[in-house]
Write an enzyme that holds these catalytic residues in place. Structure first.
Site, PDB file in Angstrom:
ATOM      1  N   LYS A  72      11.697  11.515   2.134  1.00  0.00           N
ATOM      2  CA  LYS A  72      11.630  10.950   3.493  1.00  0.00           C
ATOM      3  C   LYS A  72      12.971  10.355   3.931  1.00  0.00           C
ATOM      4  CE  LYS A  72       7.858   8.124   2.962  1.00  0.00           C
ATOM      5  NZ  LYS A  72       6.915   7.076   3.418  1.00  0.00           N
ATOM      6  N   LYS A  74      14.258   7.720   2.585  1.00  0.00           N
ATOM      7  CA  LYS A  74      14.137   6.253   2.514  1.00  0.00           C
ATOM      8  C   LYS A  74      14.381   5.800   1.077  1.00  0.00           C
ATOM      9  CE  LYS A  74      10.988   3.797   5.067  1.00  0.00           C
ATOM     10  NZ  LYS A  74       9.788   3.373   5.797  1.00  0.00           N
TER      11      LYS A  74
HETATM   12  N1  C2G Z   1       3.346  -1.439  10.280  1.00  0.00           N
HETATM   13  C1  C2G Z   1       2.776  -2.275  11.262  1.00  0.00           C
HETATM   14  N2  C2G Z   1       3.510  -3.317  11.762  1.00  0.00           N
HETATM   15  C2  C2G Z   1       4.779  -3.552  11.319  1.00  0.00           C
HETATM   16  C3  C2G Z   1       5.345  -2.727  10.319  1.00  0.00           C
HETATM   17  C4  C2G Z   1       4.602  -1.671   9.814  1.00  0.00           C
HETATM   18  O1  C2G Z   1       1.617  -2.093  11.669  1.00  0.00           O
HETATM   19  N3  C2G Z   1       5.455  -4.595  11.861  1.00  0.00           N
HETATM   20  C5  C2G Z   1       2.538  -0.315   9.772  1.00  0.00           C
HETATM   21  C6  C2G Z   1       3.196   1.044  10.061  1.00  0.00           C
HETATM   22  O2  C2G Z   1       2.893   1.457  11.372  1.00  0.00           O
HETATM   23  C7  C2G Z   1       2.539   1.927   8.989  1.00  0.00           C
HETATM   24  C8  C2G Z   1       2.340   0.950   7.830  1.00  0.00           C
HETATM   25  O3  C2G Z   1       2.487  -0.368   8.355  1.00  0.00           O
HETATM   26  O4  C2G Z   1       1.264   2.412   9.429  1.00  0.00           O
HETATM   27  C9  C2G Z   1       3.319   1.165   6.693  1.00  0.00           C
HETATM   28  O5  C2G Z   1       4.621   1.124   7.229  1.00  0.00           O
HETATM   29  P1  C2G Z   1       5.838   1.642   6.312  1.00  0.00           P
HETATM   30  O6  C2G Z   1       5.732   1.023   4.987  1.00  0.00           O
HETATM   31  O7  C2G Z   1       7.095   1.495   7.098  1.00  0.00           O
HETATM   32  O8  C2G Z   1       5.430   3.176   6.175  1.00  0.00           O
HETATM   33  P2  C2G Z   1       6.348   4.461   6.323  1.00  0.00           P
HETATM   34  O9  C2G Z   1       7.497   4.356   5.435  1.00  0.00           O
HETATM   35  O10 C2G Z   1       6.574   4.670   7.770  1.00  0.00           O
HETATM   36  O11 C2G Z   1       5.413   5.577   5.682  1.00  0.00           O
HETATM   37  O12 C2G Z   1       3.086   9.674   5.485  1.00  0.00           O
HETATM   38  C10 C2G Z   1       3.299   8.496   6.238  1.00  0.00           C
HETATM   39  C11 C2G Z   1       4.317   7.607   5.610  1.00  0.00           C
HETATM   40  O13 C2G Z   1       4.015   7.354   4.286  1.00  0.00           O
HETATM   41  C12 C2G Z   1       4.438   6.281   6.349  1.00  0.00           C
END
Ligand code: C2G
Length: 162
Positions: A72, A74
């Site tokens: 990804k 990341k």
């Molecule tokens: N999230 C949220 N509010 C925030 C930060 C994050 O609601 N202030 C939610 C994101 O929208 C997501 C979840 O928390 O649904 C996890 O966020 P991340 O850890 O950033 O996930 P990401 O790396 O975007 O991975 O296949 C999908 C990916 O695995 C998502």
């Protein structure tokens, strides 16, 4: 006139859209699934889990492995095993599974009998391909917090710029 009894094909069992408190036809617990990295586990993650559990009986969380995060583009500060432990320790979470690749979602939904895949609004539309299998729900993100912002705050604090 002969009466024949025709076997009805069993309809897939799933809850109505976004009305997670609607009981499943089989009477079982409604099941939600969500995906994420959950690096520097923060209030935004907790609020998402909390709102999902307000709608569904069970919450399964798929946590991205470090290898998948590399795919990804990341790099999480917190290693996979610790991110899993922190997510699992959250009282809203019933089960944790690994997220290894983009293509596992359909089988996850079928294997775990998922009623709804729920993501934060930054993913709006990107899980719609699953709508043939289950409900797909996007909930508003929690404003003002993210792992990226937390990392920047720490760097600023350490370099005395905060
Ligand atoms: N999230 C949220 N509010 C925030 C930060 C994050 O609601 N202030 C939610 C994101 O929208 C997501 C979840 O928390 O649904 C996890 O966020 P991340 O850890 O950033 O996930 P990401 O790396 O975007 O991975 O296949 C999908 C990916 O695995 C998502």
């Amino acid at each position: 006139m002969s009466l024949t009894v025709q076997a009805l094909s069993p309809e897939p069992v799933r809850a109505l859209p976004d009305m997670g408190d609607t009981p499943r036809i089989d009477g079982g617990p409604t099941i939600a699934l969500t995906y994420g990295t959950y690096d520097l586990f923060h209030i935004g993650h907790v609020r998402l889990f909390e709102r999902i559990k307000q709608r569904y009986d069970r919450l399964i969380v798929a946590v991205s492995t470090d290898e998948f995060n590399a795919i990804k583009g990341k790099k999480a500060v917190v290693p996979y095993a610790d991110r899993v432990a922190m997510v699992r320790a959250c009282r809203y979470v019933d089960e944790v599974i690994p997220e290894n690749d983009w293509g596992q979602k359909e089988s996850d939904v079928l294997v775990h009998g998922v009623d709804a895949v729920v993501m934060g609004s930054d993913w709006t539309g990107r899980f719609d391909e699953l709508k043939s299998l289950c409900d797909v729900v996007y909930l508003p993100r929690t404003e003002g917090v993210s792992s990226t912002e937390l990392k920047a705050d720490v760097v600023a604090a350490v370099s005395g710029r905060a």
